[in-house]
Write a protein that holds these residues in place. Structure first.
Motif, PDB file in Angstrom:
ATOM      1  N   TYR A  86       0.832  -1.205   0.000  1.00 19.45           N
ATOM      2  CA  TYR A  86       0.000   0.000   0.000  1.00 19.45           C
ATOM      3  C   TYR A  86       0.863   1.249   0.000  1.00 19.45           C
ATOM      4  CZ  TYR A  86      -4.141  -2.808   1.109  1.00 19.45           C
ATOM      5  OH  TYR A  86      -5.177  -3.706   1.066  1.00 19.45           O
ATOM      6  N   LEU A  87       2.000   1.172   0.700  1.00 20.09           N
ATOM      7  CA  LEU A  87       2.866   2.339   0.809  1.00 20.09           C
ATOM      8  C   LEU A  87       3.727   2.519  -0.439  1.00 20.09           C
ATOM      9  CD1 LEU A  87       3.656   4.553   2.887  1.00 20.09           C
ATOM     10  CD2 LEU A  87       5.504   3.052   3.628  1.00 20.09           C
ATOM     11  N   ASN A  88       4.246   1.408  -0.979  1.00 19.13           N
ATOM     12  CA  ASN A  88       5.093   1.456  -2.183  1.00 19.13           C
ATOM     13  C   ASN A  88       4.559   0.480  -3.225  1.00 19.13           C
ATOM     14  OD1 ASN A  88       7.188   3.228  -0.977  1.00 19.13           O
ATOM     15  ND2 ASN A  88       7.554   1.440   0.343  1.00 19.13           N
ATOM     16  N   PRO A  89       3.430   0.808  -3.858  1.00 15.50           N
ATOM     17  CA  PRO A  89       2.797  -0.137  -4.797  1.00 15.50           C
ATOM     18  C   PRO A  89       3.676  -0.490  -5.987  1.00 15.50           C
ATOM     19  CG  PRO A  89       1.777   2.037  -4.930  1.00 15.50           C
ATOM     20  CD  PRO A  89       2.676   2.069  -3.747  1.00 15.50           C
ATOM     21  N   GLU A  90       4.513   0.415  -6.416  1.00 13.32           N
ATOM     22  CA  GLU A  90       5.359   0.131  -7.573  1.00 13.32           C
ATOM     23  C   GLU A  90       6.385  -0.954  -7.252  1.00 13.32           C
ATOM     24  OE1 GLU A  90       7.108   3.731  -8.916  1.00 13.32           O
ATOM     25  OE2 GLU A  90       5.199   4.657  -9.491  1.00 13.32           O
ATOM     26  N   GLN A  91       6.938  -0.927  -6.035  1.00 11.38           N
ATOM     27  CA  GLN A  91       7.968  -1.886  -5.660  1.00 11.38           C
ATOM     28  C   GLN A  91       7.394  -3.175  -5.100  1.00 11.38           C
ATOM     29  OE1 GLN A  91      10.832  -0.295  -2.922  1.00 11.38           O
ATOM     30  NE2 GLN A  91      12.113  -2.141  -2.923  1.00 11.38           N
ATOM     31  N   TYR A  92       6.339  -3.050  -4.291  1.00 10.96           N
ATOM     32  CA  TYR A  92       5.826  -4.222  -3.580  1.00 10.96           C
ATOM     33  C   TYR A  92       4.374  -4.553  -3.921  1.00 10.96           C
ATOM     34  CZ  TYR A  92       9.945  -3.475  -0.647  1.00 10.96           C
ATOM     35  OH  TYR A  92      11.221  -3.308  -0.198  1.00 10.96           O
ATOM     36  N   GLY A  93       3.844  -3.973  -4.956  1.00 13.58           N
ATOM     37  CA  GLY A  93       2.436  -4.194  -5.284  1.00 13.58           C
ATOM     38  C   GLY A  93       2.081  -5.659  -5.461  1.00 13.58           C
ATOM     39  N   ALA A  94       2.968  -6.434  -6.083  1.00 14.19           N
ATOM     40  CA  ALA A  94       2.684  -7.856  -6.330  1.00 14.19           C
ATOM     41  C   ALA A  94       2.740  -8.685  -5.055  1.00 14.19           C
ATOM     42  CB  ALA A  94       3.685  -8.405  -7.353  1.00 14.19           C
ATOM     43  N   TYR A  95       3.376  -8.136  -4.000  1.00 14.38           N
ATOM     44  CA  TYR A  95       3.540  -8.887  -2.758  1.00 14.38           C
ATOM     45  C   TYR A  95       2.242  -9.036  -1.982  1.00 14.38           C
ATOM     46  CZ  TYR A  95       8.648  -9.021  -3.027  1.00 14.38           C
ATOM     47  OH  TYR A  95       9.936  -9.277  -3.406  1.00 14.38           O
ATOM     48  N   SER A  96       1.199  -8.329  -2.397  1.00 12.10           N
ATOM     49  CA  SER A  96      -0.090  -8.497  -1.722  1.00 12.10           C
ATOM     50  C   SER A  96      -0.659  -9.895  -1.977  1.00 12.10           C
ATOM     51  CB  SER A  96      -1.086  -7.429  -2.189  1.00 12.10           C
ATOM     52  OG  SER A  96      -1.285  -7.532  -3.602  1.00 12.10           O
ATOM     53  N   ASP A  97      -0.219 -10.535  -3.083  1.00 13.30           N
ATOM     54  CA  ASP A  97      -0.574 -11.935  -3.311  1.00 13.30           C
ATOM     55  C   ASP A  97       0.170 -12.794  -2.296  1.00 13.30           C
ATOM     56  OD1 ASP A  97      -1.689 -14.116  -5.219  1.00 13.30           O
ATOM     57  OD2 ASP A  97       0.435 -14.633  -4.969  1.00 13.30           O
ATOM     58  N   TYR A  98      -0.509 -13.774  -1.727  1.00 20.99           N
ATOM     59  CA  TYR A  98       0.045 -14.481  -0.565  1.00 20.99           C
ATOM     60  C   TYR A  98       1.326 -15.243  -0.884  1.00 20.99           C
ATOM     61  CZ  TYR A  98      -0.137 -16.423   4.116  1.00 20.99           C
ATOM     62  OH  TYR A  98       0.160 -16.727   5.423  1.00 20.99           O
ATOM     63  N   LEU A  99       1.456 -15.775  -2.067  1.00 19.69           N
ATOM     64  CA  LEU A  99       2.621 -16.606  -2.384  1.00 19.69           C
ATOM     65  C   LEU A  99       3.717 -15.863  -3.142  1.00 19.69           C
ATOM     66  CD1 LEU A  99       0.869 -19.952  -3.386  1.00 19.69           C
ATOM     67  CD2 LEU A  99       1.950 -19.358  -1.209  1.00 19.69           C
ATOM     68  N   THR A 100       3.458 -14.630  -3.539  1.00 16.66           N
ATOM     69  CA  THR A 100       4.471 -13.848  -4.247  1.00 16.66           C
ATOM     70  C   THR A 100       5.528 -13.344  -3.261  1.00 16.66           C
ATOM     71  OG1 THR A 100       2.843 -13.131  -5.881  1.00 16.66           O
ATOM     72  CG2 THR A 100       4.859 -11.833  -5.701  1.00 16.66           C
ATOM     73  N   GLY A 101       6.780 -13.390  -3.680  1.00 17.16           N
ATOM     74  CA  GLY A 101       7.866 -12.923  -2.817  1.00 17.16           C
ATOM     75  C   GLY A 101       8.149 -13.875  -1.676  1.00 17.16           C
ATOM     76  N   PHE A 102       8.043 -15.161  -1.934  1.00 18.25           N
ATOM     77  CA  PHE A 102       8.176 -16.172  -0.882  1.00 18.25           C
ATOM     78  C   PHE A 102       9.484 -16.027  -0.108  1.00 18.25           C
ATOM     79  CE2 PHE A 102       9.361 -20.299   0.783  1.00 18.25           C
ATOM     80  CZ  PHE A 102       8.186 -20.742   1.370  1.00 18.25           C
TER      81      PHE A 102
END
Length: 425
Positions: A86-102
């Protein structure tokens, strides 16, 4: 291993009474019996030939908690990066998916959770060794379990010094003053959690402690959470949906919604499947019902935990949840009964806390009443006190106190039945 055992056996005379290093016997006895079965035998009374001593029983409980610990590590990392998205959507936007960025989530979780475990064991074992040297006995095995339970019942962001203080309080006041392992009247880990909850409530409740890094995100975002972000647990969110005072079922609230509509909103926000898997915020080890049940299966298979307590605890929670649904006096009572079993610390408490062999009921029928009333009381606290949406901790502590009374009445009932049979014989 045979060579190591022979070395230890050769050292025995030096540490035993009259030996050169007699004063170091508590440390030696602790380490040697951790590696090998103790050579001590009973001198009178009942004799049981079994290689499974107390240390190995406690080790089995620790092993049963590993699935909850591992999932808690990953879950901690996920909710940290979910806030960052939410704070840095460009960098971590995909991390809201539970398995992304394991990998990133596991690494972050390790750095957050492992220090809690290290502090808990470090402080607790240090105190145990001090009491062992003073009293002349080895390390009490009970803390092998308590040392893991304490961090698993904490939010990931709780300050380490608080964990240390709470652990010291629980070990000294909750156990050692009563005589050590096997003498405590309440669960040690819950004593530590209760101490922190009442001494430092802002570190153990609210919407800023359950997702690691929440305070940093708030600071970076100008004092508030980013739009759409939430830091509360499922039960905490329910409290925000219906307010801090009881809401009559069907009543139209200030926002124009009925209590039933708010419950539907809650069900939409927290899918039961997600709750069972553990994809929700909460204390480190309490979120995944699947991981907890894996541990329960191991404890039941090895005979370490009582199936009567676990089963009756869940049955009591479900029964009282259904009863509250029928009453429907406020919005909390309208929560589907099964939700109580899969959110909050209900499952974790039923499997790892209520089954504590020292503080639970000892009689067979007593275990059923103990578990049933414990699960029911947890639900009652949740639905009748909206300002305190979680009730498992207080429920189990209360039932710890009541366990001797339950056993007393069970024993007296057995005596009465036998006396009646004797009179009619």
């Amino acid at each position: 291993m045979k060579a190591l055992k022979k070395v230890i056996q050769n050292l025995d005379p030096k540490f035993e009474k009259g030996g050169k290093w007699e004063k170091m016997y508590p440390l030696y006895e602790t380490l040697s019996t951790f590696l090998f079965t103790p050579k001590h035998v009973t001198q009178k009374g009942s004799h049981i030939r079994d290689g499974v001593d107390l240390k190995r029983t406690m080790f089995m409980v620790v092993l049963a908690m590993i699935p909850a610990l591992l999932f808690g590590i990953y879950n901690t990392g996920h909710w940290h990066y979910e806030l960052q998205s939410y704070l840095n959507p460009e960098q971590y936007g995909a991390y809201s998916d539970y398995l992304t960025g394991f990998g990133d989530k596991v690494v972050y979780g390790l750095f957050q959770v492992l220090p809690l475990v290290i502090v808990s064991y470090g402080v607790g074992l240090a105190i145990e060794f001090i009491f062992g040297f003073v009293r002349g006995h080895g390390l009490h095995e009970g803390f092998l379990v308590s040392g893991m339970l304490i961090p698993l019942t904490m939010p990931a962001d709780v300050p380490l010094w608080m964990v240390g203080v709470a652990t010291a309080f629980a070990v000294v006041i909750g156990k050692e003053v009563f005589g050590g392992t096997g003498m405590n009247i309440v669960n040690i880990a819950l004593t530590a959690r209760a101490f922190l909850f009442f001494a430092y409530p802002t570190a153990m409740s609210g919407d800023k402690v359950w997702k690691s890094g929440t305070t940093d995100v708030i600071a970076e975002n100008g004092g508030t959470l980013p739009d759409g972000a939430s830091g509360a647990t499922a039960l905490g969110d329910l409290a925000s949906f219906v307010g801090d005072s009881p809401v009559v079922s069907g009543e139209v609230l200030a926002g124009g919604s009925t209590s039933a509509e708010l419950i539907q909103k809650f069900e939409g926000a927290y899918d039961p499947l997600h709750a069972i898997i553990g994809m929700i915020p909460g204390s480190v080890g309490e979120t995944s019902v699947i991981a907890i049940l894996l541990g329960a299966a191991l404890l039941l298979y090895t005979g370490v935990a009582s199936w009567r307590i676990i089963l009756s605890f869940f049955a009591g929670g479900l029964a009282f949840g259904l009863l509250m649904n029928l009453v429907g006096a406020n919005a909390y009572m309208d929560i589907p009964a099964y939700y109580h079993l899969i959110i909050g610390g209900f499952a974790f408490g039923a499997v790892f806390m209520a089954t504590d062999p020292v503080t639970a009921s000892q009689t067979q029928y007593g275990k059923l009443w103990y578990g049933f009333l414990g699960g029911g009381l947890a639900v009652l606290i949740r639905v009748l006190n909206p300002a305190y949406p979680e009730g498992v901790m207080l429920s189990i502590l209360f039932m710890n106190i009541m366990a001797p009374l339950i056993d007393h009445y069970v024993v007296q009932a057995n005596i009465s039945r036998r006396q009646k049979r004797f009179k009619t014989a």
